[in-house]
Design a protein around this motif. Structure first.
Motif, mmCIF file in Angstrom:
data_model
loop_
_atom_site.group_PDB
_atom_site.id
_atom_site.type_symbol
_atom_site.label_atom_id
_atom_site.label_comp_id
_atom_site.label_asym_id
_atom_site.label_seq_id
_atom_site.Cartn_x
_atom_site.Cartn_y
_atom_site.Cartn_z
ATOM 1 N N VAL A 118 10.030 31.184 116.783
ATOM 2 C CA VAL A 118 8.687 31.778 116.885
ATOM 3 C C VAL A 118 7.874 30.991 117.910
ATOM 4 C CG1 VAL A 118 6.544 32.272 115.650
ATOM 5 C CG2 VAL A 118 8.738 32.633 114.527
ATOM 6 N N ARG A 119 7.193 31.713 118.792
ATOM 7 C CA ARG A 119 6.388 31.074 119.842
ATOM 8 C C ARG A 119 4.911 31.173 119.459
ATOM 9 N NH1 ARG A 119 7.555 34.998 123.722
ATOM 10 N NH2 ARG A 119 8.628 36.099 122.050
ATOM 11 N N THR A 159 -11.316 19.740 117.498
ATOM 12 C CA THR A 159 -10.605 20.648 116.605
ATOM 13 C C THR A 159 -9.290 21.112 117.228
ATOM 14 O OG1 THR A 159 -12.727 21.387 115.700
ATOM 15 C CG2 THR A 159 -10.825 22.765 115.233
ATOM 16 N N SER A 160 -9.281 21.339 118.542
ATOM 17 C CA SER A 160 -8.039 21.749 119.197
ATOM 18 C C SER A 160 -7.004 20.620 119.117
ATOM 19 C CB SER A 160 -8.298 22.143 120.658
ATOM 20 O OG SER A 160 -8.633 21.020 121.459
ATOM 21 N N ALA A 161 -7.463 19.371 119.189
ATOM 22 C CA ALA A 161 -6.547 18.233 119.051
ATOM 23 C C ALA A 161 -5.947 18.195 117.647
ATOM 24 C CB ALA A 161 -7.281 16.931 119.360
ATOM 25 N N ILE A 162 -6.773 18.457 116.641
ATOM 26 C CA ILE A 162 -6.285 18.482 115.263
ATOM 27 C C ILE A 162 -5.256 19.592 115.094
ATOM 28 C CG2 ILE A 162 -6.951 18.920 112.867
ATOM 29 C CD1 ILE A 162 -9.657 17.586 113.561
ATOM 30 N N ALA A 163 -5.479 20.741 115.741
ATOM 31 C CA ALA A 163 -4.522 21.842 115.663
ATOM 32 C C ALA A 163 -3.162 21.405 116.202
ATOM 33 C CB ALA A 163 -5.034 23.051 116.438
ATOM 34 N N ARG A 164 -3.158 20.687 117.315
ATOM 35 C CA ARG A 164 -1.892 20.242 117.897
ATOM 36 C C ARG A 164 -1.190 19.252 116.968
ATOM 37 N NH1 ARG A 164 -2.889 17.900 123.424
ATOM 38 N NH2 ARG A 164 -0.623 18.067 123.572
ATOM 39 N N MET A 165 -1.968 18.317 116.404
ATOM 40 C CA MET A 165 -1.372 17.384 115.445
ATOM 41 C C MET A 165 -0.838 18.130 114.228
ATOM 42 S SD MET A 165 -3.905 14.053 115.449
ATOM 43 C CE MET A 165 -5.487 14.762 115.896
ATOM 44 N N ASN A 166 -1.581 19.123 113.779
ATOM 45 C CA ASN A 166 -1.195 19.901 112.607
ATOM 46 C C ASN A 166 0.148 20.590 112.843
ATOM 47 O OD1 ASN A 166 -1.450 20.953 110.051
ATOM 48 N ND2 ASN A 166 -3.074 22.396 110.558
ATOM 49 N N LEU A 167 0.334 21.172 114.015
ATOM 50 C CA LEU A 167 1.609 21.811 114.337
ATOM 51 C C LEU A 167 2.746 20.791 114.336
ATOM 52 C CD1 LEU A 167 -0.107 24.328 115.031
ATOM 53 C CD2 LEU A 167 1.267 24.599 117.090
ATOM 54 N N PHE A 168 2.525 19.652 114.979
ATOM 55 C CA PHE A 168 3.567 18.619 115.019
ATOM 56 C C PHE A 168 3.943 18.155 113.611
ATOM 57 C CE2 PHE A 168 2.178 17.627 119.511
ATOM 58 C CZ PHE A 168 3.393 17.965 120.092
ATOM 59 N N LEU A 169 2.947 17.970 112.757
ATOM 60 C CA LEU A 169 3.213 17.453 111.417
ATOM 61 C C LEU A 169 3.880 18.485 110.524
ATOM 62 C CD1 LEU A 169 0.006 15.301 110.842
ATOM 63 C CD2 LEU A 169 2.295 14.533 111.468
ATOM 64 N N HIS A 170 3.859 19.755 110.940
ATOM 65 C CA HIS A 170 4.618 20.804 110.249
ATOM 66 C C HIS A 170 5.993 20.999 110.883
ATOM 67 C CE1 HIS A 170 0.801 22.012 108.287
ATOM 68 N NE2 HIS A 170 1.575 22.623 107.419
ATOM 69 N N ILE A 197 6.573 21.666 114.069
ATOM 70 C CA ILE A 197 6.528 22.629 115.167
ATOM 71 C C ILE A 197 6.226 21.864 116.446
ATOM 72 C CG2 ILE A 197 5.377 24.710 116.045
ATOM 73 C CD1 ILE A 197 4.499 25.158 113.034
ATOM 74 N N THR A 198 7.233 21.688 117.281
ATOM 75 C CA THR A 198 7.086 20.823 118.450
ATOM 76 C C THR A 198 6.800 21.580 119.742
ATOM 77 O OG1 THR A 198 9.485 20.853 118.792
ATOM 78 C CG2 THR A 198 8.573 19.053 117.468
ATOM 79 N N ASP A 199 6.934 22.908 119.732
ATOM 80 C CA ASP A 199 6.751 23.651 120.974
ATOM 81 C C ASP A 199 5.607 24.663 120.905
ATOM 82 O OD1 ASP A 199 7.975 25.296 119.188
ATOM 83 O OD2 ASP A 199 9.523 26.058 120.552
#
Length: 497
Positions: free
Chosen positions: A223-224, A234-245, A247-249
């Motif tokens: 999934v992209r 907030t956008s930085a937190i979103a990126r961290m949130n994806l990584f911590l789930h 989701i690296t891409d």
């Protein structure tokens, strides 16, 4: 190796960090400092875990430190242990480490730690930062101790707690997760599809699509995910949130979606997506209406919204972002978009486009810290033949639970709504299917009580919205003042003559 951390332990541990900061900084600012530290601790502990695994294979320190053995590079002096050893100018040490890690991972981590004011000793004295770092040092956040899903759930818990603690300002980064789950269920994301959120906050809606695929045991890594968020932190937190789930891409862009949409194709046109999930900001007034009136991306196909309400600007942006064959969207709005007079012409064009598949009215309190009732509008670029020229209206105002001053949707509520949506048929006092001609006969109003018998008008078209009422009053007053000024000018010129 330490024992695996339970979800309850993790939640208590994460919230304990906020307690360290309580009274020193505003609750709304906790996230700028705690989220980056959690992420830094996680990538440091995972680096150590990867190093230990590589040592078992190679038995050589230099080989174990090779980049191919690690998902993220941590430069010398930037590991959590290096920060922990600092005794003065701790904030500066933290900031230098974060910036160095971002630079060492240019394809994945630029800007991921946000823009917290780490060097401000009046805000964060060394003693407070030392306490915060020691607090986080008591747990090892390796994958063995804390798998990605568990840490991701802990992050979501913290987002919710910060929302509770900071009050109404939390709307920008938190949307009721039971409602997000419902919207995801209705759109049924599939492996390999693209998912987009134009106002993504902390990324919860994007993550919900991955979680749903995981829940069904389906391939989720294909999934992209794409999101854009105006607030930099907030956008930085979103990126961290994806990584911590795990989701690296994912692709999270910072910026104004209406003024500068981030995702364009090779021809400079808006990129289109299979799935769009969105909770746009409600009726913003500070936006560039003049630029939107001559939008280079063609997003004003239904018209230009009034300055005081950008709702239909986001509406049109989302419609324009749908893949023409597979695109479908679930958008969370206040009920006013269904019937407000000043948007009547745009609403008519929307209805005639035959993009609307469903209008779902929900109960009060599902907007964060607001008593307003919510509506979810489902758009589908290519409807099934039996749905063409029709709209399903669902009156689910009573399908909501409230406990401890929080409103949410139980699984039974979600299943009832999704079942009705998939059935696409009349259900007495719950759903109604209306042809476009019928909607035209009601002057293109989409207010649910106009179609579902038994729905109370107070739930939608007769609902009093204070913001709407004030805006209408101001507009009327401005019109009246202009008319009076014109009459006085005319009378003055006649007297002079």
């Amino acid at each position: 190796m330490t024992k695996q951390i339970s979800q309850r332990e993790l939640e208590s541990h994460l919230w304990g960090a906020a307690i360290v900061l309580r009274g020193l900084i505003d609750a709304g600012d906790y996230k700028q400092y705690i989220f980056p530290l959690v992420f830094l601790k996680r990538i440091s502990d995972v680096y150590d875990e990867e190093h230990a695994t590589a040592m078992e294979t190679y038995g050589d320190e230099e080989l174990a430190d090779l980049p191919e053995n690690h998902r993220f590079a941590i430069p010398d002096g930037c590991h959590w242990d290096d920060i922990r050893s600092a005794t003065e100018n701790i904030g500066g040490t933290v900031l230098r480490a974060m910036r160095a890690i971002e630079s060492a991972n240019p394809d994945t981590l630029p800007g991921v730690f946000g823009d917290g004011d780490w060097g401000n000793k009046n805000l964060l004295p060394d003693s407070t930062l030392a306490d915060l770092i020691e607090h986080f040092s008591t747990k090892t956040l390796s994958i063995a101790n804390l798998p990605e899903d568990e840490l991701g759930n802990g992050y979501e818990f913290l987002i919710k707690k910060f929302a509770d603690d900071s009050g109404h300002t939390a709307q920008e980064f938190y949307t009721n997760r039971t409602l997000v789950h419902l919207m995801t269920l209705m759109l049924e994301p599939q492996p390999g599809e693209s998912v987009y959120d134009p106002t993504c906050g902390t990324g919860g809606m994007l993550i919900s699509t991955v979680v749903e695929l995981k829940r069904h045991g389906e391939e989720w890594r294909s999934v992209r995910l794409y999101g854009q968020e105006l607030n930099y932190g907030t956008s930085a937190i979103a990126r961290m949130n994806l990584f911590l789930h795990g989701i690296t891409d994912g692709h999270i862009a910072h910026g104004d979606t209406l003024a500068r949409p981030a995702f364009l194709n090779a021809k400079g046109r808006l990129e289109t997506f299979d799935v769009v999930l969105a909770n746009p900001p409600y009726s913003i007034k500070t936006w560039n209406r003049e630029a939107f009136a001559k939008d280079p991306y063609g997003r004003n196909m239904w018209g230009t919204p009034p300055q005081g309400r950008a709702d239909y600007a986001f509406f049109q942006h989302i419609a324009k972002s749908l893949d023409p064959k597979t695109g479908r969207a679930a958008i969370l709005f206040p009920h006013g978009v269904l019937f407000r007079r000043e948007e009547a012409a745009m609403r008519e064009a929307l209805v005639k486009s035959d993009l609307i598949e469903c209008v779902l009215g929900l109960g009060a309190g599902l907007f964060y810290n607001s008593p307003m009732e919510a509506v979810v509008v489902i758009l589908r670029a290519t409807k099934p033949a039996e749905h063409k020229g029709k709209v399903l209206f669902i009156n689910a105002v009573n399908e909501v639970a409230r406990e401890q001053a929080q409103s949410f949707l139980r699984d039974s509520h979600q299943q009832k709504i999704v079942g009705a949506y998939r059935a696409f048929a009349d259900i007495e006092q719950f759903t109604a299917v209306a042809a476009l001609d019928e909607i035209a006969g009601k002057r293109y109003s989409l207010a649910i009580p106009q179609y579902v018998a038994g729905a109370k008008a107070a739930d939608a078209s007769e609902q009093v919205d204070v913001a709407d009422a004030v805006a209408d009053w101001r507009a009327a007053a401005e019109t009246s003042d202009t008319a009076v000024a014109e009459v006085l000018t005319l009378l003055g010129s006649e007297v002079m003559a």
